[in-house]
Design an enzyme around this catalytic site. Structure first.
Site, PDB file in Angstrom:
ATOM      1  CB  SER A  11       8.423  79.317 -12.453  1.00 30.08           C
ATOM      2  OG  SER A  11       7.370  80.244 -12.583  1.00 30.08           O
ATOM      3  CE1 TYR A  67       6.563  76.063 -16.683  1.00 34.38           C
ATOM      4  CE2 TYR A  67       5.664  77.668 -15.138  1.00 34.38           C
ATOM      5  CZ  TYR A  67       6.664  77.268 -16.001  1.00 34.38           C
ATOM      6  OH  TYR A  67       7.766  78.069 -16.185  1.00 34.38           O
TER       7      TYR A  67
END
Ligand SMILES: NC(=O)c1ccc[n+]([C@@H]2O[C@H](COP(=O)([O-])OP(=O)(O)OC[C@H]3O[C@@H](n4cnc5c(N)ncnc54)[C@H](OP(=O)(O)O)[C@@H]3O)[C@@H](O)[C@H]2O)c1
Length: 253
Positions: A142, A155
């Site tokens: 990501s 994350y």
């Protein structure tokens, strides 16, 4: 160049939005697909899509945060197909909190699921790929592995870790003809984005930040994965391919 005829692929998180899309694309390019996740109903939907493309599918219900489940994934894959040529590490969990609110349990859950699980699976499957003379691994990472956002400290840290693992494995396993790359999706309207919306960021704001004028959706990620695992990318390893409609090049909100 893009054909995956005769190949066996394994996709984790195949019960989720991007995992289903990736599984469908791999099957469309000719691969049989082993689909892994925890939600049996949603895995069944993905199996139907794969079989609809005329390819075999095999479903494994497993929790990537458990090492015994990872051992079972390897064993069942071998029993079923004798080999795995392509591994797509797509599953991930998201614990979104302000940094000071994270607990030790949150830390363990997110790092075990997002980093330890995929690393273990890659390491164990690389043995099978070596024996077969090569293979391909893709990590779904990501842009939050490279940029900061509210609540995404851990994350993002897991995705940054995977990007470095991609480079390291690509370096170490090049001699076995195993290529390792990653794809970085931009914002996609899936469950993964819910915490971002709860923080007051609206879908419209994200769309305004995306030159293509929309978020990622069905059919947008599979082609990038097919490219990376096919012969078309045979001299590409250790790289990250951003799939975001230009989100990452836009700085004005
Ligand atoms: N959506 C976005 O905006 C976005 C942006 C950048 C990157 N990504 C990345 O894209 C990938 C796919 O996300 P998505 O948007 O498709 O989200 P999603 O629909 O929520 O899918 C997440 C998948 O991960 C699986 N998973 C989570 N924890 C697991 C565990 N412990 N064991 C096994 N499977 C587990 C889920 O399985 P079950 O549902 O079966 O439990 C589900 O299939 C993730 O790596 C995510 O970080 C997403």
């Amino acid at each position: 160049m893009f054909s995956l005829e005769g190949k066996v692929a394994l996709v984790t998180g195949a019960s989720g939005a991007l995992g289903r899309d990736i599984s469908m694309a791999l099957a469309g390019a000719g691969a049989d697909v082993i689909i892994v996740g925890r939600n049996a109903d949603r895995l069944r939907e993905t199996a139907r899509v794969v079989e609809g493309k005329g390819r075999k599918s095999h479903t494994i219900i497993a929790d990537l945060s458990k090492s015994e489940d990872i051992a079972r994934i390897i064993q069942e894959s071998i029993d079923q197909f004798q080999c795995v040529d392509i591994l797509v590490n797509n599953a991930a969990t998201n614990v979104f909190k302000k940094a000071e609110k994270f607990t030790e349990e949150d830390f363990d859950l997110i790092f075990t699921t997002n980093v330890k699980g995929p690393f273990s699976l890659s390491r164990q499957l690389s043995g099978i790929m070596k024996t077969k003379g090569g293979g391909n691994i893709v990590f779904v990472v990501s842009q939050l592995g490279q940029t900061a956002m509210n609540f995404a400290c851990l994350y993002g840290a897991t995705k940054a870790a995977l990007m470095q693992i991609t480079r390291s494995l690509a370096f170490e396993w090049a001699e076995y003809n195993i290529r390792v790359n990653s794809v970085s999706p931009g914002p996609w309207s899936t469950g993964m984005l819910e915490p971002v919306f709860k923080d007051g960021v609206t879908e419209d704001a994200l769309i305004r930040m995306t030159p293509s004028g929309r978020l990622g959706g069905e059919g947008d990620i599979g082609g990038a994965v097919i490219f990376l695992v096919s012969d078309a990318a045979r001299h590409i390893t250790g790289q990250d391919l951003i799939v975001d409609g230009g989100f990452s090049i836009c700085k004005i909100v």
